[in-house]
Enzyme design. Sequence first.
Site, PDB file in Angstrom:
ATOM      1  CB  CYS A 202      -0.940   0.055   1.192  1.00  0.00           C
ATOM      2  SG  CYS A 202      -1.837  -1.459   1.472  1.00  0.00           S
TER       3      CYS A 202
ATOM      4  NE  ARG B  18       5.460   2.538  -1.683  1.00  0.00           N
ATOM      5  CZ  ARG B  18       6.060   2.057  -0.613  1.00  0.00           C
ATOM      6  NH1 ARG B  18       5.377   1.387   0.281  1.00  0.00           N
ATOM      7  NH2 ARG B  18       7.331   2.260  -0.414  1.00  0.00           N
TER       8      ARG B  18
ATOM      9  CD1 TRP C  98      -1.148  -5.700  -4.308  1.00  0.00           C
ATOM     10  CD2 TRP C  98      -0.633  -6.624  -2.347  1.00  0.00           C
ATOM     11  NE1 TRP C  98      -0.807  -7.017  -4.534  1.00  0.00           N
ATOM     12  CE2 TRP C  98      -0.484  -7.602  -3.347  1.00  0.00           C
ATOM     13  CE3 TRP C  98      -0.358  -6.981  -1.021  1.00  0.00           C
ATOM     14  CZ2 TRP C  98      -0.081  -8.908  -3.078  1.00  0.00           C
ATOM     15  CZ3 TRP C  98       0.048  -8.286  -0.753  1.00  0.00           C
ATOM     16  CH2 TRP C  98       0.185  -9.228  -1.785  1.00  0.00           C
TER      17      TRP C  98
ATOM     18  CG  ASN D 140       2.748   0.468   3.732  1.00  0.00           C
ATOM     19  OD1 ASN D 140       2.437  -0.627   3.276  1.00  0.00           O
ATOM     20  ND2 ASN D 140       3.956   0.992   3.575  1.00  0.00           N
ATOM     21  N   GLY D 141       1.125  -1.906   5.800  1.00  0.00           N
ATOM     22  CA  GLY D 141       1.779  -2.973   6.563  1.00  0.00           C
ATOM     23  C   GLY D 141       0.774  -3.992   7.051  1.00  0.00           C
TER      24      GLY D 141
ATOM     25  CD  GLU E  39      13.409 -11.670 -14.580  1.00  0.00           C
ATOM     26  OE1 GLU E  39      13.158 -12.234 -13.508  1.00  0.00           O
ATOM     27  OE2 GLU E  39      12.952 -10.552 -14.866  1.00  0.00           O
TER      28      GLU E  39
ATOM     29  CE  LYS F 168       9.654  -9.478 -15.568  1.00  0.00           C
ATOM     30  NZ  LYS F 168      10.667  -9.177 -14.628  1.00  0.00           N
TER      31      LYS F 168
ATOM     32  CD  GLU G 208       6.341  -9.746 -13.093  1.00  0.00           C
ATOM     33  OE1 GLU G 208       5.991  -9.444 -11.958  1.00  0.00           O
ATOM     34  OE2 GLU G 208       7.514  -9.579 -13.496  1.00  0.00           O
TER      35      GLU G 208
ATOM     36  CG  HIS H 244      15.865 -35.638 -13.187  1.00  0.00           C
ATOM     37  ND1 HIS H 244      16.310 -36.923 -13.029  1.00  0.00           N
ATOM     38  CD2 HIS H 244      16.916 -34.925 -13.668  1.00  0.00           C
ATOM     39  CE1 HIS H 244      17.595 -36.991 -13.374  1.00  0.00           C
ATOM     40  NE2 HIS H 244      17.982 -35.785 -13.766  1.00  0.00           N
TER      41      HIS H 244
ATOM     42  CE  LYS I  87       9.142  -1.473 -10.252  1.00  0.00           C
ATOM     43  NZ  LYS I  87       9.602  -2.487 -11.206  1.00  0.00           N
TER      44      LYS I  87
END
Length: 600
Positions: free
Chosen positions: A2, A27, A75, A99-100, A473, A477, A480, A496, A595
């Site tokens: 947030c 955020r 968020w 926030n938290g 990565e 990408k 997301e 495997h 972010k």
Amino acid sequence: MCGIVGILNSQSLKSEAIEILKKLEYRGYDSAGISLFSEQKIKTIKSVGKISNLEKKSKNIKDKSFSGVIGHTRWATHGVVNRNNAHPFANENLTLVCNGIIENYGQIQNRYKEIPKNIKSDTEVSFYYLSYLIDKYKDSDEAIKVFQKTIRGNFAFVIFIKRNNCFYILKNGSPISISNKNQSFYICSDSSILSNYHDTIFHCEDGDIIKIYESKISYLQKKLKITFQKNISYQNPYDKGDYQHFMLKEIHEQPSVLKSTQSKYTSEYFVDFETKFRHLFDGDKIVLVGCGTAYHASMVGEYYFNHFTNKEVSTELASELRYKKINKNKQILFIFISQSGETMDTLMALKYVKKMNHKSIVITNSLESSMIREAEVTIPTYAQKEVGVASTKAFTCQLLSLANLALEVGRMEKTISNQIYKTNIGLLTKLPSKIEKLIKEFTPGAKIISKKLAQANACYFIGRNIAYPIALEGSLKLKEISYMHSEGFPGGEMKHGPIALIDKDTITVCLIPKNDLFEKSVSNAQEISARNGKIIILSSVRNMSKINGEIKVINMPKENIIDTPFIYTIPLQLISYYFALYEGTDIDQPRNLAKSVTVE
Ligand code: M6R
């Protein structure tokens, strides 16, 4: 997570709060709200979704009769995404944003009959608890102190209590800073945003309770003087220019930010490396730590250190490291990697290793972050602000930082010759132009591949050695920003288990640079093709004709170990971007993400 804003005594409270909330949207963007307040009244407006919805909803609200505003972009952690769970939580006397996470909210909720039992948001519980304390204690300062003593977790609160016209800021773990000039104050969970308002700044510290009353700022519990320091000013990064998305702009910015980062390192930062850094590297082991994309950078760093030095080196996810036992008797250097410098998992892991008296370096892109304030030594990346939620330029700058660091340590410890050092620094210096060319040349191909992806049910990425973290990565990408199912694997691991996933409706992107594992990587691609999986090969080796089946080969430029991760990252960024564009997703602010992840 947030984002929080607070403004006291400004001419345009509402529009400035909304302008700041838009910058804080990275955020979280589940819901948003503002409370305008004065000694006489509190007026709260909330809405679900992005700040633009809040802006529309508050269009006709006049702010002239108010003295301050607090605002929030959410968020969701506790409680579903809806208007009720949006912040601020307010009544006629109190309004607050947080926030938290308040970890003991359940206990508090059970203990007091004044707190409704059906509410799910930890902040709403905190709001009812604080209202109860304000009623109980005649003195609001006392109520705030009891509140702060009782709640547990990592948080930042901004609170207005009408009864005594007081404004409070509480911090424990989550960042919050204040800028001030004369009567006016701006409070924000991202200090870089404050440079647009005043040129002085104060970063609150854990345990702080700050009070602002009649334009005077003071500590509520420490008998210390609050000293504002000079703020760093930032260029405006919130302009997309001619690009459709920040992500595309940031992909294209890579040549220039890699160039400026490399030039800072060679001309300034790593000059006289031994004198500045020797003490950090005299221990038994190096551990590289990060989350998400930064974790993938750590993994690349492990391959670099392994290749250029004789150091024992390993990689840890910050969220796991924090709860592991660490050998106190070994001297370990921990290198933390974080674009934002605010990721709670990484910050907490940093605090944990510091407590155990281990040495630490932070590689970050944010020169005003909580990690910088904790770090023993900071290595900045100069990627400039990254706005798109999906990390691109910050990632390649992290790689550059780790490549330089491994080369410097190798040279200092004489595991590589001066000649090898120079050759590799030369390769890093040439990288920007190589990448610029690659972006240009590969863009049409990425558009074509994105259409192929649309026909598949899942997309896998494989690579070996230093290409393995790049496969991870590439997969991160893609998932997301496009929401397509995707996984990354080390090529040798497919047999495997994961190869069971392969069928004609899957696409596997195989990263096959020319190195010692080239032949084996080709075999891994072959094994997938033999099971009717479609494959896309990225390789600098031109003759791939011996692989049968449905394949597409992308010719990559010639690479060395030092530039392999950069070169193979670029096409994967472009494929993800153009596929997400084709799918019509919200590329810069993908669903469910933020972010800067400031909760654990
Ligand atoms: O700010 P940080 O580098 O610490 O962030 C870590 C991750 O949250 C971040 O890299 C995340 O994985 C990105 N969305 C990836 O694109």
